[in-house]
Motif scaffolding. Structure first.
Motif, short mmCIF file in Angstrom:
data_model
loop_
_atom_site.label_atom_id
_atom_site.label_comp_id
_atom_site.label_asym_id
_atom_site.label_seq_id
_atom_site.Cartn_x
_atom_site.Cartn_y
_atom_site.Cartn_z
N VAL A 67 0.92 -1.03 0.06
CA VAL A 67 -0.21 -0.11 -0.03
C VAL A 67 0.88 1.28 0.06
O VAL A 67 1.82 1.29 0.89
N PRO A 68 0.79 2.09 -0.88
CA PRO A 68 1.56 3.58 -0.95
C PRO A 68 1.46 4.12 0.37
O PRO A 68 0.40 4.33 0.92
N GLN A 69 2.23 4.84 0.95
CA GLN A 69 2.15 5.60 2.24
C GLN A 69 1.34 6.88 1.51
O GLN A 69 1.31 7.42 0.57
N PRO A 70 0.44 7.29 2.59
CA PRO A 70 -0.57 8.27 2.23
C PRO A 70 0.26 9.46 1.95
O PRO A 70 1.16 9.86 2.31
N GLY A 71 -0.57 10.69 1.27
CA GLY A 71 -0.14 11.67 0.69
C GLY A 71 0.74 11.81 -0.61
O GLY A 71 1.16 10.60 -0.83
N ALA A 72 0.90 12.91 -1.14
CA ALA A 72 1.57 13.14 -2.10
C ALA A 72 3.09 13.20 -2.20
O ALA A 72 3.75 13.25 -3.19
N PHE A 73 3.40 13.37 -1.08
CA PHE A 73 4.93 13.67 -0.87
C PHE A 73 5.88 12.64 -0.61
O PHE A 73 6.87 12.42 -1.01
N TYR A 74 5.45 11.61 0.34
CA TYR A 74 5.93 10.59 0.90
C TYR A 74 6.20 9.40 -0.17
O TYR A 74 5.13 8.99 -0.67
N GLY A 75 7.23 8.75 -0.29
CA GLY A 75 7.24 7.45 -1.27
C GLY A 75 7.29 6.23 -0.41
O GLY A 75 7.69 5.08 -0.98
N GLY A 76 6.87 6.17 0.80
CA GLY A 76 6.92 4.87 1.50
C GLY A 76 6.07 3.63 0.96
O GLY A 76 5.01 3.99 0.45
N TRP A 77 6.49 2.43 1.46
CA TRP A 77 5.69 1.38 0.95
C TRP A 77 5.12 0.46 2.25
O TRP A 77 6.10 0.47 3.21
N ILE A 78 4.02 0.27 2.23
CA ILE A 78 3.49 -0.19 3.47
C ILE A 78 3.04 -1.73 3.50
O ILE A 78 2.41 -1.92 2.20
N THR A 79 3.37 -2.40 4.28
CA THR A 79 2.99 -3.98 4.08
C THR A 79 2.64 -4.56 5.46
O THR A 79 2.45 -3.38 6.27
N GLY A 80 1.99 -5.51 5.44
CA GLY A 80 1.33 -6.12 6.81
C GLY A 80 2.48 -6.07 7.83
O GLY A 80 2.14 -6.13 9.15
N ASP A 81 3.78 -6.11 7.78
CA ASP A 81 4.75 -6.10 8.59
C ASP A 81 4.91 -4.63 9.18
O ASP A 81 5.62 -4.68 10.33
N VAL A 82 4.41 -3.87 8.63
CA VAL A 82 4.86 -2.11 8.98
C VAL A 82 3.55 -1.64 9.77
O VAL A 82 2.32 -1.88 9.45
N VAL A 83 3.90 -1.07 11.16
CA VAL A 83 2.79 -0.69 11.81
C VAL A 83 2.81 0.83 11.78
O VAL A 83 3.91 1.49 12.04
N GLY A 84 1.70 1.60 11.63
CA GLY A 84 1.53 2.90 11.79
C GLY A 84 1.66 3.61 13.20
O GLY A 84 1.69 2.79 14.22
N PRO A 85 1.34 4.70 13.26
CA PRO A 85 0.59 5.82 12.37
C PRO A 85 1.61 6.00 11.09
O PRO A 85 2.75 5.92 11.64
N PHE A 86 1.30 6.62 10.05
CA PHE A 86 1.86 6.73 8.95
C PHE A 86 1.75 8.34 8.68
O PHE A 86 0.83 8.93 8.50
N LYS A 87 3.16 9.09 8.63
CA LYS A 87 3.16 10.43 7.96
C LYS A 87 2.49 10.47 6.74
O LYS A 87 2.90 9.66 5.92
N GLY A 88 1.64 11.59 6.55
CA GLY A 88 0.97 11.72 5.26
C GLY A 88 -0.47 11.37 5.48
O GLY A 88 -1.28 12.14 4.42
#
Length: 57
Positions: free
Chosen positions: A29-50
């Motif tokens: 899942v792409p990291q939210p927002g138009a600025f960040y290029g992070g990749w989110i998988t089931g192993d990554v825990v938020g909250p996520f900037k963006g």
């Protein structure tokens, strides 16, 4: 530059600009927002900037 020699030949992409990206078979899942290029998988825990309301981090 010697400091970046290990990265030679690799390509970086924004998951949100691709039709689909996968890590070990899992669709990311792409990291939210138009600025960040992070990749989110089931192993990554938020909250996520963006996400809405996260601009003040």
């Amino acid at each position: 530059m010697p400091a970046f020699r290990d990265m030679a030949g690799f390509v970086a992409v924004y998951a949100g600009r691709m039709d689909e990206c996968r890590v070990d078979g899992e669709r990311v899942v792409p990291q939210p927002g138009a600025f960040y290029g992070g990749w989110i998988t089931g192993d990554v825990v938020g909250p996520f900037k963006g996400e809405p309301g996260s601009a003040g981090w």
